[in-house]
Motif scaffolding. Sequence first.
Motif, PDB file in Angstrom:
ATOM      1  N   GLY A  10       0.809  -1.198   0.000  1.00 54.52           N
ATOM      2  CA  GLY A  10       0.000   0.000   0.000  1.00 54.52           C
ATOM      3  C   GLY A  10       0.844   1.249   0.000  1.00 54.52           C
ATOM      4  N   LEU A  11       0.166   2.365   0.256  1.00 52.05           N
ATOM      5  CA  LEU A  11       0.800   3.682   0.298  1.00 52.05           C
ATOM      6  C   LEU A  11       0.889   4.132   1.751  1.00 52.05           C
ATOM      7  CD1 LEU A  11       1.753   6.361  -0.977  1.00 52.05           C
ATOM      8  CD2 LEU A  11      -0.668   7.010  -1.160  1.00 52.05           C
ATOM      9  N   VAL A  12       2.099   4.456   2.183  1.00 48.78           N
ATOM     10  CA  VAL A  12       2.308   4.923   3.550  1.00 48.78           C
ATOM     11  C   VAL A  12       3.232   6.132   3.536  1.00 48.78           C
ATOM     12  CG1 VAL A  12       1.968   2.656   4.602  1.00 48.78           C
ATOM     13  CG2 VAL A  12       4.267   3.380   3.913  1.00 48.78           C
ATOM     14  N   GLN A  13       3.280   6.810   4.665  1.00 54.84           N
ATOM     15  CA  GLN A  13       4.199   7.934   4.807  1.00 54.84           C
ATOM     16  C   GLN A  13       5.506   7.452   5.431  1.00 54.84           C
ATOM     17  OE1 GLN A  13       2.177  11.074   6.964  1.00 54.84           O
ATOM     18  NE2 GLN A  13       1.232  11.820   5.076  1.00 54.84           N
ATOM     19  N   ARG A  38      12.811  -7.073  -3.821  1.00 56.75           N
ATOM     20  CA  ARG A  38      12.073  -5.904  -4.272  1.00 56.75           C
ATOM     21  C   ARG A  38      12.680  -5.355  -5.548  1.00 56.75           C
ATOM     22  NH1 ARG A  38      13.666  -1.599   0.568  1.00 56.75           N
ATOM     23  NH2 ARG A  38      15.856  -1.285  -0.058  1.00 56.75           N
ATOM     24  N   GLN A  39      11.852  -4.657  -6.301  1.00 62.26           N
ATOM     25  CA  GLN A  39      12.312  -4.044  -7.540  1.00 62.26           C
ATOM     26  C   GLN A  39      11.688  -2.667  -7.676  1.00 62.26           C
ATOM     27  OE1 GLN A  39      11.761  -6.404 -11.086  1.00 62.26           O
ATOM     28  NE2 GLN A  39      13.357  -5.276 -12.151  1.00 62.26           N
ATOM     29  N   ALA A  40      12.537  -1.665  -7.689  1.00 59.60           N
ATOM     30  CA  ALA A  40      12.094  -0.294  -7.881  1.00 59.60           C
ATOM     31  C   ALA A  40      12.109   0.032  -9.376  1.00 59.60           C
ATOM     32  CB  ALA A  40      13.010   0.655  -7.120  1.00 59.60           C
ATOM     33  N   PRO A  41      11.349   1.038  -9.797  1.00 60.90           N
ATOM     34  CA  PRO A  41      11.310   1.400 -11.215  1.00 60.90           C
ATOM     35  C   PRO A  41      12.706   1.705 -11.761  1.00 60.90           C
ATOM     36  CG  PRO A  41       9.563   2.505 -10.042  1.00 60.90           C
ATOM     37  CD  PRO A  41      10.411   1.842  -9.006  1.00 60.90           C
ATOM     38  N   GLY A  42      13.041   1.075 -12.864  1.00 59.04           N
ATOM     39  CA  GLY A  42      14.322   1.316 -13.502  1.00 59.04           C
ATOM     40  C   GLY A  42      15.505   0.651 -12.846  1.00 59.04           C
ATOM     41  N   LYS A  43      15.245  -0.169 -11.841  1.00 62.92           N
ATOM     42  CA  LYS A  43      16.343  -0.824 -11.130  1.00 62.92           C
ATOM     43  C   LYS A  43      16.188  -2.336 -11.202  1.00 62.92           C
ATOM     44  CE  LYS A  43      17.330   2.878  -7.844  1.00 62.92           C
ATOM     45  NZ  LYS A  43      17.563   3.210  -6.406  1.00 62.92           N
ATOM     46  N   GLU A  89      12.955   5.531  -0.162  1.00 62.44           N
ATOM     47  CA  GLU A  89      13.771   4.623  -0.980  1.00 62.44           C
ATOM     48  C   GLU A  89      13.364   3.161  -0.861  1.00 62.44           C
ATOM     49  OE1 GLU A  89      14.847   6.943   1.194  1.00 62.44           O
ATOM     50  OE2 GLU A  89      16.668   6.254   2.251  1.00 62.44           O
ATOM     51  N   ASP A  90      12.428   2.864   0.033  1.00 63.68           N
ATOM     52  CA  ASP A  90      11.875   1.506   0.120  1.00 63.68           C
ATOM     53  C   ASP A  90      10.766   1.288  -0.893  1.00 63.68           C
ATOM     54  OD1 ASP A  90      12.152   1.784   3.681  1.00 63.68           O
ATOM     55  OD2 ASP A  90      13.504   0.691   2.338  1.00 63.68           O
ATOM     56  N   THR A  91      10.377   2.327  -1.596  1.00 68.05           N
ATOM     57  CA  THR A  91       9.327   2.208  -2.602  1.00 68.05           C
ATOM     58  C   THR A  91       9.741   1.232  -3.691  1.00 68.05           C
ATOM     59  OG1 THR A  91       8.476   4.439  -2.218  1.00 68.05           O
ATOM     60  CG2 THR A  91       8.045   3.454  -4.382  1.00 68.05           C
ATOM     61  N   ALA A  92       8.914   0.207  -3.906  1.00 62.76           N
ATOM     62  CA  ALA A  92       9.230  -0.835  -4.875  1.00 62.76           C
ATOM     63  C   ALA A  92       8.070  -1.828  -4.929  1.00 62.76           C
ATOM     64  CB  ALA A  92      10.513  -1.579  -4.486  1.00 62.76           C
ATOM     65  N   ILE A  93       8.156  -2.729  -5.871  1.00 61.23           N
ATOM     66  CA  ILE A  93       7.296  -3.915  -5.849  1.00 61.23           C
ATOM     67  C   ILE A  93       8.044  -4.974  -5.063  1.00 61.23           C
ATOM     68  CG2 ILE A  93       6.145  -5.690  -7.196  1.00 61.23           C
ATOM     69  CD1 ILE A  93       6.017  -3.692  -9.507  1.00 61.23           C
ATOM     70  N   GLY A 119       3.865 -10.221  -6.682  1.00 58.20           N
ATOM     71  CA  GLY A 119       4.379  -8.942  -6.206  1.00 58.20           C
ATOM     72  C   GLY A 119       3.292  -8.065  -5.628  1.00 58.20           C
ATOM     73  N   THR A 120       3.698  -7.199  -4.713  1.00 61.67           N
ATOM     74  CA  THR A 120       2.787  -6.227  -4.121  1.00 61.67           C
ATOM     75  C   THR A 120       3.514  -4.886  -4.030  1.00 61.67           C
ATOM     76  OG1 THR A 120       1.297  -5.786  -2.254  1.00 61.67           O
ATOM     77  CG2 THR A 120       3.402  -6.812  -1.724  1.00 61.67           C
ATOM     78  N   GLN A 121       2.817  -3.815  -4.369  1.00 63.35           N
ATOM     79  CA  GLN A 121       3.437  -2.500  -4.448  1.00 63.35           C
ATOM     80  C   GLN A 121       3.491  -1.841  -3.081  1.00 63.35           C
ATOM     81  OE1 GLN A 121       4.654  -0.612  -7.303  1.00 63.35           O
ATOM     82  NE2 GLN A 121       5.407   0.711  -5.650  1.00 63.35           N
ATOM     83  N   ILE A 122       4.661  -1.330  -2.745  1.00 64.81           N
ATOM     84  CA  ILE A 122       4.848  -0.493  -1.566  1.00 64.81           C
ATOM     85  C   ILE A 122       5.290   0.887  -2.047  1.00 64.81           C
ATOM     86  CG2 ILE A 122       6.082  -0.143   0.599  1.00 64.81           C
ATOM     87  CD1 ILE A 122       4.307  -2.573   0.608  1.00 64.81           C
ATOM     88  N   THR A 123       4.557   1.906  -1.634  1.00 73.39           N
ATOM     89  CA  THR A 123       4.924   3.277  -1.966  1.00 73.39           C
ATOM     90  C   THR A 123       5.034   4.062  -0.667  1.00 73.39           C
ATOM     91  OG1 THR A 123       3.762   3.141  -4.078  1.00 73.39           O
ATOM     92  CG2 THR A 123       4.328   5.344  -3.255  1.00 73.39           C
TER      93      THR A 123
END
Length: 126
Positions: A10-13, A38-43, A89-93, A119-123
């Motif tokens: 999910g989305l957290v602060q 985990r996999q972040a966009p472009g990484k 920086e923990d944002t990733a699938i 996979g599950t999205q963490i933002t």
Amino acid sequence: QVQLVESGGGLVQAGESLRLSCAASGRTFSLYAMGWFRQAPGKEREFVAAISRTRGSRYHADSVKGRFTISRDNAENTAYLQMNSLKPEDTAIYYCAARSDTGYLYYIRSSEYAYWGQGTQITVSS
């Protein structure tokens, strides 16, 4: 063969916590060593944490050590990733992975795992 389904994303602060679950079905869960990646966009996909079949051994990447904790409940056929003090920086699938194992080791390379969840999205917002 084992099937894996992640949940809890999910989305957290920044600074908040989440717990991811990885529910396994198909074969005896205790026969599998488990890992989180985990996999972040472009990484590239990166290792996060791993745990042996019987919880005796576990290992966390330096980037999450002290903040994330991997665990498992073999009776519930579920692996967990408790994530505290989340950072942007923990944002990733996040993916859970499994591999059959006859020993009591953990594995940190994605190539060592045969089975993957969707996979599950963490933002994490700042």
